[in-house]
Motif scaffolding. Structure first.
Motif, short mmCIF file in Angstrom:
data_model
loop_
_atom_site.label_atom_id
_atom_site.label_comp_id
_atom_site.label_asym_id
_atom_site.label_seq_id
_atom_site.Cartn_x
_atom_site.Cartn_y
_atom_site.Cartn_z
N ALA A 1 0.83 -1.21 0.00
CA ALA A 1 0.00 0.00 0.00
C ALA A 1 0.87 1.26 0.00
O ALA A 1 0.53 2.26 -0.66
CB ALA A 1 -0.94 -0.01 1.21
N TRP B 1 1.14 3.30 -3.69
CA TRP B 1 0.10 4.32 -3.57
C TRP B 1 0.10 5.30 -4.74
O TRP B 1 -0.96 5.72 -5.22
CB TRP B 1 0.26 5.07 -2.25
CG TRP B 1 -0.68 6.23 -2.13
CD1 TRP B 1 -0.39 7.55 -2.13
CD2 TRP B 1 -2.12 6.15 -2.00
NE1 TRP B 1 -1.52 8.31 -2.00
CE2 TRP B 1 -2.61 7.48 -1.93
CE3 TRP B 1 -3.02 5.10 -1.94
CZ2 TRP B 1 -3.95 7.76 -1.80
CZ3 TRP B 1 -4.38 5.39 -1.81
CH2 TRP B 1 -4.82 6.70 -1.74
N PHE C 1 -1.77 3.79 -7.37
CA PHE C 1 -3.12 3.37 -6.98
C PHE C 1 -4.09 4.53 -6.79
O PHE C 1 -5.29 4.38 -7.02
CB PHE C 1 -3.01 2.55 -5.69
CG PHE C 1 -4.30 1.95 -5.21
CD1 PHE C 1 -5.21 1.39 -6.09
CD2 PHE C 1 -4.63 1.93 -3.86
CE1 PHE C 1 -6.41 0.83 -5.66
CE2 PHE C 1 -5.81 1.38 -3.40
CZ PHE C 1 -6.71 0.84 -4.31
N TYR C 2 -3.58 5.71 -6.37
CA TYR C 2 -4.51 6.77 -5.98
C TYR C 2 -5.39 7.29 -7.12
O TYR C 2 -6.54 7.70 -6.86
CB TYR C 2 -3.75 7.92 -5.28
CG TYR C 2 -3.17 8.98 -6.18
CD1 TYR C 2 -1.87 8.91 -6.65
CD2 TYR C 2 -3.95 10.08 -6.57
CE1 TYR C 2 -1.34 9.87 -7.46
CE2 TYR C 2 -3.42 11.06 -7.40
CZ TYR C 2 -2.12 10.94 -7.84
OH TYR C 2 -1.60 11.90 -8.66
N VAL D 1 -8.39 5.14 -6.90
CA VAL D 1 -9.20 5.47 -5.72
C VAL D 1 -10.00 6.74 -5.98
O VAL D 1 -11.21 6.80 -5.69
CB VAL D 1 -8.29 5.66 -4.48
CG1 VAL D 1 -9.13 6.08 -3.28
CG2 VAL D 1 -7.54 4.38 -4.17
N ILE E 1 -11.07 1.24 -8.54
CA ILE E 1 -10.62 0.14 -7.68
C ILE E 1 -11.04 -1.20 -8.27
O ILE E 1 -10.31 -2.20 -8.15
CB ILE E 1 -11.21 0.33 -6.26
CG1 ILE E 1 -10.68 1.62 -5.64
CG2 ILE E 1 -10.86 -0.86 -5.37
CD1 ILE E 1 -11.26 1.93 -4.28
N ARG F 1 -2.11 -6.88 -3.57
CA ARG F 1 -2.81 -5.72 -4.13
C ARG F 1 -4.33 -5.87 -4.01
O ARG F 1 -5.04 -4.89 -3.84
CB ARG F 1 -2.42 -5.53 -5.59
CG ARG F 1 -0.98 -5.08 -5.78
CD ARG F 1 -0.70 -4.71 -7.22
NE ARG F 1 0.65 -4.16 -7.36
CZ ARG F 1 1.15 -3.69 -8.49
NH1 ARG F 1 0.41 -3.73 -9.60
NH2 ARG F 1 2.37 -3.21 -8.53
N VAL G 1 -5.10 -4.81 -0.62
CA VAL G 1 -5.02 -3.34 -0.54
C VAL G 1 -6.32 -2.71 -1.04
O VAL G 1 -6.87 -1.79 -0.42
CB VAL G 1 -3.80 -2.82 -1.36
CG1 VAL G 1 -3.87 -1.30 -1.50
CG2 VAL G 1 -2.50 -3.23 -0.70
N ALA G 2 -6.84 -3.25 -2.15
CA ALA G 2 -8.11 -2.74 -2.70
C ALA G 2 -9.27 -3.00 -1.74
O ALA G 2 -10.12 -2.13 -1.53
CB ALA G 2 -8.38 -3.40 -4.05
N THR H 1 -9.09 -0.65 1.15
CA THR H 1 -9.45 0.70 0.71
C THR H 1 -10.96 0.86 0.59
O THR H 1 -11.52 1.89 0.97
CB THR H 1 -8.77 1.01 -0.64
OG1 THR H 1 -7.37 0.82 -0.53
CG2 THR H 1 -9.06 2.43 -1.08
N PHE I 1 -12.32 1.20 4.03
CA PHE I 1 -12.04 2.52 4.58
C PHE I 1 -12.97 3.58 3.98
O PHE I 1 -13.50 4.44 4.70
CB PHE I 1 -10.57 2.88 4.31
CG PHE I 1 -10.22 4.29 4.71
CD1 PHE I 1 -10.03 4.63 6.04
CD2 PHE I 1 -10.10 5.29 3.75
CE1 PHE I 1 -9.73 5.93 6.41
CE2 PHE I 1 -9.79 6.58 4.09
CZ PHE I 1 -9.61 6.91 5.43
N LEU I 2 -13.18 3.52 2.66
CA LEU I 2 -14.06 4.50 2.01
C LEU I 2 -15.50 4.35 2.51
O LEU I 2 -16.19 5.36 2.75
CB LEU I 2 -14.01 4.32 0.49
CG LEU I 2 -12.71 4.73 -0.21
CD1 LEU I 2 -12.78 4.41 -1.69
CD2 LEU I 2 -12.42 6.21 0.00
#
Length: 255
Positions: free
Chosen positions: A46, A50, A53-54, A57, A203, A218, A221-222, A225, A228-229
């Motif tokens: 992550a 990042w 990845f961002y 996101v 994502i 990964r 990580v997705a 995320t 978290f969202l």
């Protein structure tokens, strides 16, 4: 405030404990990282990935918020219409419930066939996911308005419109916000599903590429995320609710 901070650390500590147990079990059992990576490997991925990845996101957040806004508006509008016109509620409410038995993952390919790979099928998917909880919660809130207050306003000469805007709608706000909290968390899930239909970023796209190349770290990580969202959107609705519904009594859960 201090009590909330203390209570907020409890689930964090439980989560950290689960991560520690996960790390130890994976290391002791020598589970391959492509099958189940340890939390330290996921956290490292992550951090290092990042920058790549961002954009995914940001793309998912953007369509989630857009789809949630449309779903919330349509859900509330449908609830008000069904409440104010009883014959429509009797005719369409059972069909509304029946429509939720169709899995979105099955409906999504049809939307692509009908509307192509543009933004429209994605918005339809997120809207379908979001509007139902708000509609049901709002209808329940409208129906739970105390009958004695209704009779009092009707005796005072209030019209049906005044009865709705001055009594039923304010009284149902806690129920409406309950539906908004559920829909806010569902909006991220709906956005990821819609990205599986076909998208350049998001994502869902990131997860598809990661799983096809066996990059399990990964994929986790997705997943984290998305969690978290969803929690972030839920907290935002709670924050707005506390400032709008100030008359709601605090139960034992909030003490």
């Amino acid at each position: 405030m201090r009590k909330n901070l203390v209570k907020g650390w409890r689930p964090v500590l439980v989560l950290l404990l689960l991560f520690v147990i996960w790390e130890i079990v994976v290391k002791i059992a020598e589970v391959p990282e492509w099958l189940l990576p340890p939390p330290s490997k996921i956290f490292a991925e992550a951090m290092t990935g990042w920058r790549d990845f961002y954009p995914d996101v940001f793309s998912t957040v953007k369509i989630s918020l857009f789809g949630f806004a449309i779903g919330a508006f349509i859900g509330l509008a449908v609830a008000i219409l069904l409440h104010l016109v009883p014959i429509l509620r009797d005719s369409f409410y059972p069909l509304l419930i029946l429509s939720q038995n169709v899995p979105i993952i099955v409906l999504a390919p049809l939307l692509v066939i009908w509307f192509g790979f543009g933004l429209l099928p994605k918005m339809i998917v997120i809207t379908l996911v979001c509007f139902f909880p708000i509609t049901v919660a709002a209808l329940d809130g409208f129906s739970q308005t105390p009958s004695e207050l209704k009779h009092y306003m009707m005796m005072a000469g209030a019209s049906k419109t005044q009865l709705f805007w001055k009594l039923e709608l304010p009284f149902s706000l806690p129920s409406i916000f309950s539906g908004l909290k559920i829909s806010a968390t569902y909006s991220v899930m709906g956005a990821v599903i819609s990205e599986w239909l076909g998208a350049k970023q998001g994502i869902g796209v990131f997860m598809t590429f990661a799983s096809s190349s066996f990059r399990t770290d990964r994929v986790f990580v997705a997943i984290f995320t998305i969690m978290f969202l969803s929690l972030l959107f839920f907290s935002l609705i709670v924050f707005i609710e506390r400032r709008v519904v100030r008359w709601q009594p605090k139960g034992d859960y909030n003490k």
